[in-house]
Design a protein around this motif. Structure first.
Motif, mmCIF file in Angstrom:
data_model
loop_
_atom_site.group_PDB
_atom_site.id
_atom_site.type_symbol
_atom_site.label_atom_id
_atom_site.label_comp_id
_atom_site.label_asym_id
_atom_site.label_seq_id
_atom_site.Cartn_x
_atom_site.Cartn_y
_atom_site.Cartn_z
ATOM 1 N N LEU A 1 0.945 -1.285 -0.084
ATOM 2 C CA LEU A 1 -0.221 -0.010 0.218
ATOM 3 C C LEU A 1 0.737 0.991 -0.258
ATOM 4 N N LEU A 2 1.938 1.125 0.538
ATOM 5 C CA LEU A 2 2.761 2.767 0.857
ATOM 6 C C LEU A 2 3.742 2.219 -0.512
ATOM 7 N N HIS A 3 4.198 1.583 -0.985
ATOM 8 C CA HIS A 3 5.352 1.295 -1.830
ATOM 9 C C HIS A 3 3.996 2.026 -3.376
ATOM 10 N N ALA A 4 2.907 1.884 -2.857
ATOM 11 C CA ALA A 4 1.727 2.322 -4.367
ATOM 12 C C ALA A 4 1.395 4.201 -3.979
ATOM 13 N N LEU A 5 1.542 4.503 -2.597
ATOM 14 C CA LEU A 5 2.167 6.199 -2.967
ATOM 15 C C LEU A 5 3.164 6.264 -2.425
ATOM 16 N N THR A 6 3.962 5.872 -3.088
ATOM 17 C CA THR A 6 5.368 6.141 -3.242
ATOM 18 C C THR A 6 4.732 7.246 -4.801
ATOM 19 N N ARG A 7 4.174 6.717 -5.313
ATOM 20 C CA ARG A 7 3.845 7.556 -6.775
ATOM 21 C C ARG A 7 2.768 8.070 -7.365
ATOM 22 N N ASP A 8 2.226 8.791 -5.731
ATOM 23 C CA ASP A 8 1.253 9.672 -5.856
ATOM 24 C C ASP A 8 1.363 10.963 -6.332
ATOM 25 N N PRO A 9 0.832 11.750 -6.479
ATOM 26 C CA PRO A 9 1.133 12.910 -7.541
ATOM 27 C C PRO A 9 1.478 13.687 -6.367
ATOM 28 N N SER A 10 0.676 13.784 -5.162
ATOM 29 C CA SER A 10 2.210 15.355 -4.386
ATOM 30 C C SER A 10 2.858 14.695 -3.880
ATOM 31 N N PRO A 11 3.497 15.416 -4.252
ATOM 32 C CA PRO A 11 5.249 15.169 -2.950
ATOM 33 C C PRO A 11 4.975 15.051 -1.734
ATOM 34 N N GLN A 12 4.086 15.192 -1.154
ATOM 35 C CA GLN A 12 3.916 15.439 0.457
ATOM 36 C C GLN A 12 3.514 14.087 0.613
ATOM 37 N N VAL A 13 2.047 13.140 -0.110
ATOM 38 C CA VAL A 13 2.053 11.811 0.263
ATOM 39 C C VAL A 13 3.229 10.909 -0.211
ATOM 40 N N ARG A 14 4.246 11.540 -0.887
ATOM 41 C CA ARG A 14 5.303 10.330 -1.332
ATOM 42 C C ARG A 14 5.454 10.402 -0.284
ATOM 43 N N ALA A 15 6.544 11.729 0.759
ATOM 44 C CA ALA A 15 7.021 12.015 2.005
ATOM 45 C C ALA A 15 6.904 10.927 2.766
ATOM 46 N N ASN A 16 4.848 11.305 2.972
ATOM 47 C CA ASN A 16 5.090 10.213 4.124
ATOM 48 C C ASN A 16 5.136 8.970 3.814
ATOM 49 N N ALA A 17 4.434 8.463 2.746
ATOM 50 C CA ALA A 17 4.413 6.812 1.944
ATOM 51 C C ALA A 17 6.308 6.952 2.796
ATOM 52 N N VAL A 18 7.254 7.524 2.104
ATOM 53 C CA VAL A 18 8.162 6.863 2.485
ATOM 54 C C VAL A 18 8.748 7.070 3.938
ATOM 55 N N GLU A 19 8.900 7.593 5.081
ATOM 56 C CA GLU A 19 8.094 7.487 6.584
ATOM 57 C C GLU A 19 6.991 5.917 6.822
ATOM 58 N N GLY A 20 6.708 6.140 6.304
ATOM 59 C CA GLY A 20 5.654 5.115 6.848
ATOM 60 C C GLY A 20 6.935 3.239 5.950
ATOM 61 N N LEU A 21 7.051 2.967 4.881
ATOM 62 C CA LEU A 21 8.028 2.175 4.909
ATOM 63 C C LEU A 21 9.501 2.595 5.515
ATOM 64 N N LEU A 22 9.934 3.284 6.035
ATOM 65 C CA LEU A 22 10.882 3.187 6.499
ATOM 66 C C LEU A 22 10.531 2.781 8.425
ATOM 67 N N ARG A 23 9.411 3.143 8.253
ATOM 68 C CA ARG A 23 8.971 2.731 10.060
ATOM 69 C C ARG A 23 8.589 1.033 10.057
ATOM 70 N N LEU A 24 8.643 1.010 8.702
ATOM 71 C CA LEU A 24 8.473 -0.636 8.784
ATOM 72 C C LEU A 24 9.667 -1.719 7.854
ATOM 73 N N GLY A 25 11.139 -0.441 8.344
ATOM 74 C CA GLY A 25 12.036 -1.186 8.248
ATOM 75 C C GLY A 25 12.832 -1.239 6.785
ATOM 76 N N ASP A 26 11.799 -1.208 5.418
ATOM 77 C CA ASP A 26 12.303 -0.548 4.552
ATOM 78 C C ASP A 26 13.791 0.237 3.826
ATOM 79 N N ALA A 27 14.400 -0.411 4.035
ATOM 80 C CA ALA A 27 15.698 0.028 4.179
ATOM 81 C C ALA A 27 15.852 0.980 2.444
ATOM 82 N N SER A 28 15.003 0.009 1.383
ATOM 83 C CA SER A 28 14.974 0.421 0.104
ATOM 84 C C SER A 28 14.581 2.691 -0.347
ATOM 85 N N ALA A 29 13.380 2.723 0.469
ATOM 86 C CA ALA A 29 12.995 3.716 0.464
ATOM 87 C C ALA A 29 13.878 5.044 0.382
#
Length: 453
Positions: free
Chosen positions: A325-353
């Motif tokens: 779900l969060l990876h899909a949001l990294t392609r959101d038109p809003s850069p703020q949404v993309r930033a928060n999706a990145v934060e969510g992925l990093l909280r889940l331990g996804d270092a690729s973010a």
């Protein structure tokens, strides 16, 4: 023969000059530290600083004199000079001294609590609120008298976090502040410590106030054992005033009562986008797996602010299955949404973010670069330090400020960068860097002793 004699004379003269030099300078270096210790003990910090400055600029003051001079500059509220002394004692690349760094960093903050610029005072009291240090009691209570509403509110919050609310008369007087924001901060702090001496006051507030203040009074009473107040808070989540609904949702998210999940779930369908965003945030704070379904709905919201908050909350739930779900949001038109999706992925331990964060760190909008820095605060990988170091050198203060804040959350390796942050051209950035440095020192090497003469 004459030449040889002349050479011997020159050597003897040089030796005599060296002896004279040592006889003049060495006693000064030996006696300066004891003199400084006596002056420091007497509280004459200006005299210690003067003694340090009066040394021969080509000379090398003893470590003890340098330490006393550093602490004197701290006492005098001159952290920049204290930091300069520290950097001579501990040049870049050498091991750091947490016992000396802590008072320097704290002085960077406390020396700005009466700054003429409101935003600087707000930054100082925000940092103190996040630190919650009992030794800042006098400063925190003084902040309750500031002309700025936000400063007074931060001071009230800080008194609570420092564990001082139970005994603070100044905090109780803040319940009569002219501004609701300050009164609410005082209610929250007193409610957290179950200050039963103000229980009747909270009951009165709940009966007479119609705005968010009543909701926070209900919450304080609930913490004191009035379980019946939960029904009033729940009812407030459906009242016509959107500010009251947001207050109630925030409280329900923090209280984490099982019966509240249904209310928070329903609120993501609220007609007001701010309320929907608040509901998404409350679901993240609630932290229950049952929040996934309503948050999945929220990430499809028409409003970017709702999608953005929902993305962050999905990360806070700690459920790794939310990654797609969060990876899909990294392609959101809003850069703020993309930033928060990145934060969510990093909280889940996804270092690729981190690579996605690095891309956002190059965005032309400084607010998005700041959002990238904030996202990296959730990273636990050393690669994040390189991106944060880049943002700490940004031309705009906002990305630098957010980078300094994020560095305080890194697991290790951030102290040298934060020391550089103490020298930033922007006062607010220096304050945030100081707060992060204190957090890092507590995490990496908690000081076991306080510096003393």
């Amino acid at each position: 023969m004459v030449i040889a004699l002349s050479s011997r004379v020159r050597r003897s003269s040089a030796a005599l000059s060296l002896v004279v030099f040592l006889s003049v300078t060495t006693p000064a270096l030996v006696t300066a530290a004891p003199d400084a210790a006596a002056l420091f003990k007497a509280g004459d910090y200006a005299a210690v600083a003067s003694l340090y400055r009066g040394l021969d600029p080509d000379g090398r003051p003893s470590k003890e004199l340098s330490r006393l001079a550093l602490l004197s500059y701290v006492k005098l509220g001159r952290p920049d000079e204290a930091l300069a002394v520290y950097q001579r004692l501990h040049p870049a690349g050498q091991a750091q001294d947490p016992v000396l760094l802590h008072p320097i960093a704290l002085s960077v903050i406390t020396s700005r609590v009466r700054d003429q610029k409101e935003h600087v005072r707000i930054a100082a009291y925000t940092a103190l609120a996040e630190l919650g240090l009992p030794e800042t009691t006098a400063i925190l209570e003084d902040g309750l008298l500031d002309s700025s509403v936000l400063v007074r509110a931060r001071a009230a919050e800080a008194i609570g976090k420092a564990g001082l609310a139970a005994q603070s008369g100044a905090l109780r007087r803040a319940l009569d502040d002219a501004m609701p924001t300050v009164r609410i901060a005082a209610i929250n702090a007193l409610g957290d410590v179950k200050a039963t001496d103000v229980q009747r006051r909270f009951i009165e507030i709940g009966r007479t106030e119609e705005g968010p203040e009543a909701v926070f009074a209900y919450a304080a009473l609930y913490k004191m054992g009035r379980s019946d107040m939960l029904a009033d808070i729940t009812s407030a989540a459906t009242l016509p005033d959107p500010e009251v609904r947001m207050a109630a949702l925030g409280v329900l998210g923090r209280l984490k009562r099982p019966a509240s999940l249904a209310v928070l779930t329903q609120a993501v369908y609220d007609p007001n986008p701010q309320v929907r965003a608040f509901a998404a945030g409350a679901l993240g704070e609630y932290g229950h797996p049952g929040g996934v379904a309503p948050l999945t709905h929220a990430i499809g919201d028409d409003m970017a602010i709702v999608r953005s908050v929902a993305a962050g909350s999905l990360g806070r739930l700690g459920i790794k299955e939310n990654r797609p779900l969060l990876h899909a949001l990294t392609r959101d038109p809003s850069p703020q949404v993309r930033a928060n999706a990145v934060e969510g992925l990093l909280r889940l331990g996804d270092a690729s973010a981190i690579l996605l964060a690095a891309d956002l760190a190059r965005h032309p909008d400084p607010s998005i670069r700041g959002a990238a820095a904030q996202a990296l605060g959730a990273a636990k990988d050393k690669q994040a330090l390189a991106v944060l170091q880049q943002l700490l050198q940004d031309q705009q203060p906002l990305p630098r400020l957010m980078a300094a804040k994020a560095l305080g959350k890194q697991p290790a390796g951030a102290v040298p960068l934060l020391i550089k942050g103490l020298q930033d051209s922007d006062e607010a950035v220096r304050i945030v860097a100081a707060g992060s440095l204190i957090h890092q020192l507590a995490r990496e090497a908690p000081p076991k002793r306080r510096p003393s003469p």
